[in-house]
Design a protein around this motif. Structure first.
Motif, PDB file in Angstrom:
ATOM      1  N   THR A   7      63.750  25.707  12.301  1.00 38.62           N
ATOM      2  CA  THR A   7      62.727  25.339  13.279  1.00 38.62           C
ATOM      3  C   THR A   7      61.526  26.448  13.678  1.00 38.62           C
ATOM      4  O   THR A   7      60.610  25.932  14.279  1.00 38.62           O
ATOM      5  N   GLY A   8      61.603  27.356  12.806  1.00 41.87           N
ATOM      6  CA  GLY A   8      60.214  28.389  13.237  1.00 41.87           C
ATOM      7  C   GLY A   8      60.241  29.540  11.926  1.00 41.87           C
ATOM      8  O   GLY A   8      61.518  29.969  11.406  1.00 41.87           O
ATOM      9  N   THR A   9      59.096  29.737  11.956  1.00 44.96           N
ATOM     10  CA  THR A   9      58.929  30.636  10.615  1.00 44.96           C
ATOM     11  C   THR A   9      57.977  31.766  10.889  1.00 44.96           C
ATOM     12  O   THR A   9      56.965  31.373  11.871  1.00 44.96           O
ATOM     13  N   GLY A  10      58.065  32.918  10.304  1.00 39.16           N
ATOM     14  CA  GLY A  10      57.027  33.908  10.791  1.00 39.16           C
ATOM     15  C   GLY A  10      56.947  34.965   9.479  1.00 39.16           C
ATOM     16  O   GLY A  10      57.986  35.181   8.775  1.00 39.16           O
ATOM     17  N   ASP A 302      56.935  30.825   5.059  1.00 30.03           N
ATOM     18  CA  ASP A 302      55.889  30.677   6.333  1.00 30.03           C
ATOM     19  C   ASP A 302      54.412  30.488   5.863  1.00 30.03           C
ATOM     20  O   ASP A 302      53.940  29.800   6.747  1.00 30.03           O
ATOM     21  N   GLU A 303      54.110  31.031   4.837  1.00 31.27           N
ATOM     22  CA  GLU A 303      52.754  30.801   4.524  1.00 31.27           C
ATOM     23  C   GLU A 303      52.456  29.092   4.233  1.00 31.27           C
ATOM     24  O   GLU A 303      51.712  28.513   4.727  1.00 31.27           O
ATOM     25  N   HIS A 305      54.354  26.690   5.509  1.00 32.70           N
ATOM     26  CA  HIS A 305      54.565  26.059   6.634  1.00 32.70           C
ATOM     27  C   HIS A 305      53.266  26.122   7.364  1.00 32.70           C
ATOM     28  O   HIS A 305      52.876  25.010   7.956  1.00 32.70           O
ATOM     29  N   ARG A 306      52.710  27.405   7.550  1.00 35.26           N
ATOM     30  CA  ARG A 306      51.429  27.543   8.309  1.00 35.26           C
ATOM     31  C   ARG A 306      50.235  26.773   7.782  1.00 35.26           C
ATOM     32  O   ARG A 306      49.445  26.451   8.289  1.00 35.26           O
ATOM     33  N   GLN A 307      50.251  26.512   6.387  1.00 30.78           N
ATOM     34  CA  GLN A 307      49.310  25.619   5.728  1.00 30.78           C
ATOM     35  C   GLN A 307      49.686  24.352   5.995  1.00 30.78           C
ATOM     36  O   GLN A 307      48.654  23.696   5.220  1.00 30.78           O
ATOM     37  N   GLY A 308      50.513  23.918   6.423  1.00 26.71           N
ATOM     38  CA  GLY A 308      50.807  22.324   6.687  1.00 26.71           C
ATOM     39  C   GLY A 308      51.402  21.875   5.286  1.00 26.71           C
ATOM     40  O   GLY A 308      51.236  20.522   5.099  1.00 26.71           O
TER      41      GLY A 308
END
Ligand code: COA
Length: 334
Positions: A7-10, A302-303, A305-308
């Motif tokens: 549910t979350g990445t970092g 994470d990369e 995920h944040r890049q969609g």
């Protein structure tokens, strides 16, 4: 059936970037050789960041994205093979840093497969009801274990951390299949000795009997038979992925993305080829960060995920290999 969902990445990388050109000043190598043989162009190197500070920064970001307060976390697992301290473990230090006062915390060392082994440990805790959620982190400062005079290994590694929050979920398909293996008989091909090889007691008795123990300084740094590791990875990673896919009742064409341990672009090419899979489905970040060991997979996740580039319902394969020898693959629905 209970299962887990990310549910979350970092992630967190040290600010200092070391390019191949800079390495040319340190060892007899060239930017061209490194790019051609590994795909790596640069890596981030610690100038004070530690396994714990990087892990804590990645954890904060993952918690924020998951919308979870630190006190709500039940379990913290830190996968690392480069801790600064023997005691306390990194997971307890991260617990203190992020304020996850209610969590059970411990480390997992399975080298570059560490994140996958930790993810599966968390899955077991969550499925059996021992925890409702977990913070899983891969964090490494390998630059302190690298022999910066050894051109065959110093070009490969970098520092960084990646974290995910996983939560128990009744509805999501979560992890669909897995295959995890360890082979201690192959451990000699990739190793790194502890700083203190003898106990004070052993040193005293050696002095008494005048049998001074000679230790080679190089034993304190990563020593690797690169070609053997290469052969191991290109043979075993595809087998392991096939095994995990069979466990999930799926085949290679059913998979949207293969998130592999970022050791060498040629290894990734060979795995894609052996699986007859579309190379486009194998994203990489090794050109910018090098081999981050246990942090490799969660940083890339994470990369993406944040890049969609990860969508709910996508079927992804995570796969890693490393010292031990250890190897693992996991099929999951994002
Ligand atoms: N720059 C220039 N030349 C180098 C070099 C460097 N950084 N490192 C090695 N060489 C030289 C070797 O000395 C050798 O020279 P020689 O032919 O005169 O003896 C030549 O390049 C070829 O070396 P070789 O070891 O056969 O290269 P390779 O194609 O196998 O590539 C690795 C070496 C390390 C990049 C490759 O084996 C590899 O990636 N292995 C897997 C390692 C790994 O992923 N480890 C982590 C696992 S988690």
């Amino acid at each position: 059936m209970r299962t887990i969902r990310i549910t979350g990445t970092g992630s967190a990388l040290p600010g200092r970037i070391v390019t191949n050109k800079e390495l040319e000043q340190m060892v007899e190598t060239s930017d061209e050789w490194i790019r051609e043989r590994t795909g790596i162009a640069e890596r981030h190197v610690s100038v004070g960041e530690t396994v714990v500070t990087l892990a804590s920064e990645a954890a904060h970001k993952a918690l924020e994205q998951a919308g979870k307060r630190a006190e709500e976390i039940d379990l913290i697992l830190v996968a690392t093979c480069s801790p600064e301290q023997y005691l306390p473990c990194c997971a307890c230090q991260v617990q203190a840093a992020v304020g996850a006062v209610n969590a059970l915390a411990f480390d997992v060392n399975a080298a570059c497969s560490g994140f996958l082994f930790a993810l599966n440990t968390a899955d077991a805790y969550l499925r059996t009801g021992l925890a409702k959620n977990a913070l899983i982190i891969g964090s490494e400062v390998l630059s302190k274990l690298v022999d910066w005079t050894d051109r065959s290994s110093c070009i490969l590694f970098g520092d960084g951390a990646g974290a995910v929050v996983v939560e128990r979920c009744e509805a999501s398909p979560g992890i669909l299949g897995r295959a995890l293996h360890s082979d201690g008989t192959g451990g000699g091909v990739l190793q790194c000795g502890a700083r203190e090889l003898t106990t004070p007691y052993a040193r005293t008795s050696a002095a008494k009997t005048d049998q001074k123990q000679q230790t080679d300084d190089r034993e304190h740094y990563i020593q690797m038979d690169g070609q053997e590791v290469y052969r191991f990875a290109t043979r075993r990673v595809p087998q392991c992925i096939e095994e995990a896919l069979a466990d999930a009742g799926l085949a290679v064409p059913d998979i949207d993305l293969f998130v592999l341990h970022q050791a060498n672009a040629r290894i990734i090419d060979a795995v894609a080829k052996r699986l007859h899979a579309d190379r486009e489905k194998f994203p990489t970040n090794l050109e910018r960060v090098g081999n981050l060991s246990s942090a490799s997979i969660p940083v890339l996740l994470d990369e993406l995920h944040r890049q969609g580039k990860l969508h709910r319902g996508d079927r992804i394969v995570l796969a890693g290999f490393g010292a031990g020898l250890t190897i693992g693959a996991c099929v999951m629905t994002w």
